[in-house]
Write an enzyme that holds these catalytic residues in place. Structure first.
Site, short mmCIF file in Angstrom:
data_model
loop_
_atom_site.label_atom_id
_atom_site.label_comp_id
_atom_site.label_asym_id
_atom_site.label_seq_id
_atom_site.Cartn_x
_atom_site.Cartn_y
_atom_site.Cartn_z
N GLU A 165 -8.87 10.18 -0.85
CA GLU A 165 -9.15 8.75 -1.04
C GLU A 165 -9.70 8.59 -2.46
OE1 GLU A 165 -8.66 5.71 0.57
OE2 GLU A 165 -9.56 5.06 -1.30
N ASP A 221 0.32 6.81 3.10
CA ASP A 221 0.08 5.42 3.51
C ASP A 221 -0.45 4.62 2.32
OD1 ASP A 221 -0.33 3.15 5.02
OD2 ASP A 221 -2.13 3.91 6.02
N HIS A 226 -0.44 3.73 13.82
CA HIS A 226 -1.34 4.67 14.50
C HIS A 226 -0.80 5.13 15.86
CE1 HIS A 226 -4.62 2.88 11.74
NE2 HIS A 226 -4.12 3.97 11.23
N HIS A 255 -3.67 8.98 1.77
CA HIS A 255 -4.33 7.69 1.44
C HIS A 255 -5.19 7.35 2.66
CE1 HIS A 255 -0.65 7.68 -0.99
NE2 HIS A 255 -1.23 6.82 -1.80
N ASP A 298 -6.07 11.92 -6.56
CA ASP A 298 -4.87 11.10 -6.47
C ASP A 298 -3.91 11.68 -5.44
OD1 ASP A 298 -2.88 9.14 -7.43
OD2 ASP A 298 -1.84 10.95 -8.04
N SER A 355 -6.55 6.25 10.42
CA SER A 355 -5.85 7.53 10.59
C SER A 355 -6.79 8.75 10.55
CB SER A 355 -4.71 7.66 9.57
OG SER A 355 -5.14 7.36 8.27
#
Ligand SMILES: C[S@@+](CC[C@H](N)C(=O)[O-])C[C@H]1O[C@@H](n2cnc3c(N)ncnc32)[C@H](O)[C@@H]1O
Length: 274
Positions: free
Chosen positions: A111, A157, A18, A41, A136, A93
């Protein structure tokens, strides 16, 4: 999908990721043209460090918990933003990037976990600058790029719970660099032992992706494959000056988070030249 980021939020690896992401987004914001961030992600956005998940592992105590007394230096821009959130919470994030957007900048979040997606959607409901997708990540990178703004960051991520995640990440970065050359790409990866991280960076170099640096922090010699000994952020197309800034950030983090075990360190190095 077993992985839940709530157990790990604010740990040393989150701090490294971060603080570096903050520097990248700050650099994007230094030019007046709008930018977009795609967080493939995303997790849930903002984490409660008093939750049962966070308390169960206590990982944040050896991460953000050790940075409470930092008053100056290269971590301060990111920490000042973190400290603007309610006490006892930690911005992942999505919350971090959202706090840095200007009126014309945009944030797209993906997500896949049903509960985490629902939490994320609720957190950003009625926010015109943020789009939340339940899709996805790997498919979304193709569908949501290049950005209409023609500039911005794609943050990848993945949880590294599935086989082949390193290879998928290297393939996704290579494909993205072909379809959206101007994008800054940032991909987080674990360093449990050295060989998989090295193979990932070698694959990236062989893939034709240009201008890649690796920013890595490890708390001990990465020889125990069962432990998260360190982490890295591979950055393609880094903003001007980021390489030096990343070194200062990782040095400051290492000084604070080092647990006195042998073999810790950090590096920022070129993987593929421009
Ligand atoms: C490491 S966490 C993300 C943390 C977040 N980027 C942050 O820094 O605050 C990874 C997330 O990816 C989600 N995920 C796993 N596989 C996915 C996929 N194929 N597409 C989208 N999300 C996925 C997981 O449910 C998890 O919430």
């Amino acid at each position: 999908m077993n992985y839940r980021h709530a157990f790990h939020a604010g740990n040393f690896a989150d701090c490294a990721k971060h603080a570096l992401i903050h520097a990248i987004v700050a650099a994007l914001g230094r030019k007046p043209a709008p930018f977009r961030v795609l967080d493939t992600h995303a997790g849930i956005g903002l984490y409660d460090l008093r939750s049962s998940e966070a308390r169960r592992t206590g990982e944040w105590r050896d991460g953000i918990g050790r940075l409470e007394t930092v008053e100056d230096g290269p971590l301060l821009p990111w920490l000042s933003l973190v400290r603007g959130f309610p006490r006892g919470t930690y911005p992942g994030s999505p919350a971090l990037v959202r706090a840095m957007l200007r009126p014309a900048d945009r944030l797209a979040l993906c997500e896949l976990h049903p509960e985490d997606h629902a939490a994320l959607r609720a957190a950003f409901r009625r926010d015109a600058r943020v789009a939340v997708h339940r899709r996805d990540a790997w498919e979304a990178i193709g569908a949501l790029t290049p950005f209409p703004e023609r500039r911005g960051l794609v943050l990848m991520d993945p949880p590294f719970e599935a086989e082949g995640e390193f290879a998928r990440l290297a393939d996704a970065m290579a494909a993205l660099s072909r379809r959206f050359r101007g994008a800054v790409q940032a991909a987080w990866y674990p360093i449990k032992h050295r060989a998989p991280a090295r193979a990932f960076l070698d694959a990236l170099a062989a893939s034709g992706t240009r201008d890649v640096i690796a920013c890595e922090l490890w708390l001990r010699e990465p020889t125990d494959p069962a432990r998260l000994n360190g982490c890295g952020l591979a950055v393609a197309n880094p903003p001007f000056g980021f390489r030096e800034e990343a070194g200062a950030i990782l040095a400051a983090l290492h000084a604070r988070l080092d647990e006195g075990e042998a073999g810790g360190g950090w590096t920022v190095r070129e993987v593929v030249p421009e």
